[in-house]
Design a protein around this motif. Structure first.
Motif, short mmCIF file in Angstrom:
data_model
loop_
_atom_site.label_atom_id
_atom_site.label_comp_id
_atom_site.label_asym_id
_atom_site.label_seq_id
_atom_site.Cartn_x
_atom_site.Cartn_y
_atom_site.Cartn_z
N ASN A 1 0.98 -1.14 0.04
CA ASN A 1 0.00 -0.05 0.16
C ASN A 1 0.88 1.26 0.17
O ASN A 1 2.21 1.10 0.11
N THR B 1 -3.24 17.45 3.32
CA THR B 1 -3.24 16.28 2.74
C THR B 1 -3.87 15.33 3.41
O THR B 1 -4.40 15.30 4.57
N PHE B 2 -3.80 13.78 2.87
CA PHE B 2 -4.59 12.71 3.37
C PHE B 2 -3.57 12.57 4.71
O PHE B 2 -2.22 12.60 4.72
N THR C 1 0.15 10.83 4.94
CA THR C 1 1.49 11.77 4.70
C THR C 1 2.09 11.93 6.07
O THR C 1 3.44 11.60 6.29
N ALA D 1 0.74 9.84 -4.20
CA ALA D 1 -0.50 9.13 -4.32
C ALA D 1 -1.51 9.33 -5.27
O ALA D 1 -2.02 8.45 -5.78
N HIS E 1 -4.53 2.46 -4.04
CA HIS E 1 -5.65 2.02 -3.38
C HIS E 1 -6.88 1.94 -4.23
O HIS E 1 -6.91 2.69 -5.16
C1 LIG Z 1 -2.17 12.01 -0.48
C2 LIG Z 1 -2.20 10.60 0.14
N1 LIG Z 1 -1.02 9.82 0.44
C3 LIG Z 1 -1.09 8.62 0.92
C4 LIG Z 1 -1.92 8.07 0.77
C5 LIG Z 1 -1.97 6.43 1.42
O1 LIG Z 1 -2.10 5.47 0.47
P1 LIG Z 1 -2.70 4.09 0.72
O2 LIG Z 1 -4.21 4.15 1.15
O3 LIG Z 1 -2.48 3.26 -0.26
O4 LIG Z 1 -1.86 3.57 2.07
C6 LIG Z 1 -3.22 8.45 0.26
C7 LIG Z 1 -4.41 7.68 -0.12
O5 LIG Z 1 -4.80 6.98 0.40
C8 LIG Z 1 -3.44 9.48 -0.34
O6 LIG Z 1 -4.38 10.28 -0.78
#
Ligand SMILES: Cc1ncc(COP(=O)(O)O)c(C=O)c1O
Length: 408
Positions: free
Chosen positions: A73, A97-98, A101, A171, A195
């Motif tokens: 992931n 950001t999500f 990060t 991402a 994802h």
């Molecule tokens: C900006 C950002 N960073 C990191 C991630 C984390 O990725 P994952 O869900 O694949 O762990 C996401 C999305 O889920 C994201 O939108």
């Protein structure tokens, strides 16, 4: 009183089934099923199997990058990239950001130091970065939000001059370019997420892309417990491996990537023309001279000019079963543990605070077409034509809900 054709005002919801912001892209289902069957028959499910290797080769070719290391992931991929790049102490990141990060740093006891964004791009503002550098700072992580690349050159200049490691959370930016170079080639490494909700998905998945041979070697070791061969562990590592099932999903998606882009771009255009003349409403644009995946339709609401706030519009849309999202509200600095660690962070983040109140993401991808978008635009236009009535209806509904909660 005039009747207004909106669910918040008593009309039937426009959609019977909920319309989500995104719907997973699959590509050619027959080819996917054949590949899944092959994986099952091969009995090779994990541990750097042939499909993972093929996915890595194909993705690296598309991006024009030397190394593309597939993982389970995006969050684990970020954690591994951060560790492999030797970041520690403090690392400068945007708050807008999500939360992954920031968490990918905090998880390994590195302090995320939140930087404000440029309101024009929604990305980290290089002009603010330098004010945040301390003797403990070891790196910067830019985020290509909505797939729109950061000001890479300015960040590279600062990182180079101040001796900092530069990574990118890409991402959102698979298949996007900046000044003709594909995202995946910037900084020491860039991290993708695959994802299920992303433009290209592998159910769950992620990857690190880098042109640094030494770093790539370290990352490959780290994502496989540090194994350099049978019974030979030469490094501390974790389990970041992508499965063969994930890889076949990725390979099938890669074959249809142009179709995914075309659908997203068409949707983006429909929304842009459908909402073009509304006061106080703007759609985040993609640079037509670059490659973009057009994955997000981001609306910015200026409450003063529009007459309704972003949150009021979200309530209007949710009542219609249109599940618009407040990405990335309220900003990482207002989430735990950061809210407790840095209670005054907002003082340094005025643009983040303002934007987090203005932005909403609308449904796009294969879940919607011209007809659904026309309905969504009609709803937004209707609400914005009657702001006072919508506002008073919403506050009445809130009052009723509040009384019901108290009475429970
Ligand atoms: C900006 C950002 N960073 C990191 C991630 C984390 O990725 P994952 O869900 O694949 O762990 C996401 C999305 O889920 C994201 O939108």
């Amino acid at each position: 009183m005039q009747s207004i054709d909106l669910a918040v005002c008593g009309a039937a919801p426009a959609f019977t089934d909920p319309l989500h912001v995104g719907r997973p892209n699959v590509g050619n289902q027959e080819r996917l099923m054949r590949r899944i069957q092959d994986v099952i028959e091969s009995r090779w499910f994990s541990n750097n199997g042939p499909r993972v290797q093929e996915f890595e080769r194909e993705a690296a070719r598309l991006l024009g990058v030397r190394h593309f290391i597939a993982m389970c992931n995006g969050t684990i991929a970020l954690e591994i990239a951060i560790r492999a790049a030797g970041l520690r102490g403090e690392v400068i990141v945007p708050s807008f950001t999500f939360v992954a990060t920031a968490h990918s740093l905090q998880w390994q006891e590195i302090t995320p130091v939140f930087c404000d964004i440029d309101p024009a791009t929604h990305n980290i503002d290089p002009a603010q970065v330098e004010n945040l550098i301390t003797p403990r700072t070891t790196g910067i992580i830019g985020v290509h939000l909505w797939g729109r690349p950061c000001n890479v050159a300015a960040l590279e200049e600062i990182a180079g001059r101040r001796g900092l490691g530069l990574l990118f959370d890409a991402a959102h930016a698979f298949g996007c370019s900046r000044q003709g170079t594909m995202v995946g080639n910037f900084g020491r490494a860039e991290v993708f997420s695959f994802h299920a909700t992303k433009f290209l998905n592998t159910f769950e998945g992620g990857a690190v892309a880098t042109n640094d041979d030494e770093l790539a070697k370290r990352i490959r070791l780290m994502k496989n417990f540090g194994f350099a061969g049978y019974d030979n562990v030469i490094y501390p590592g974790t389990n970041g491996k992508m499965t063969e099932m994930s890889a076949v999903m990725g390979l099938t998606g890669l074959e249809s990537i142009d179709e995914f882009v075309a659908t997203n771009r068409r949707n983006h255009q429909h929304y842009s023309s459908g909402l073009a003349d509304l006061n106080g409403i703007a759609i985040a644009a993609y640079d037509p001279s670059e490659k973009s995946n057009y994955q997000y339709v981001i609306l910015e609401v200026d409450e003063q000019a529009a007459g309704l706030s972003r949150d009021e519009l979200v309530s209007v849309l949710h009542a219609e079963n249109i599940l618009a999202r407040r990405y990335f509200f309220p900003g990482c600095h207002r989430m735990e543990p950061y809210r407790s660690h840095f209670p005054n962070a907002h003082l340094m983040l005025p643009n983040t605070t303002a934007l987090a109140r203005r932005v909403l993401a609308l449904p796009t991808g294969s879940a919607v077409g011209a007809d659904e978008i026309a309905v969504i635009c009609r709803i937004l236009r209707t609400a914005l034509r009657h702001p006072a009535a919508v506002r008073s209806t919403l506050s009445r509904l809130e009052e009723v809900e509040c009384r019901a909660t108290v009475g429970r």
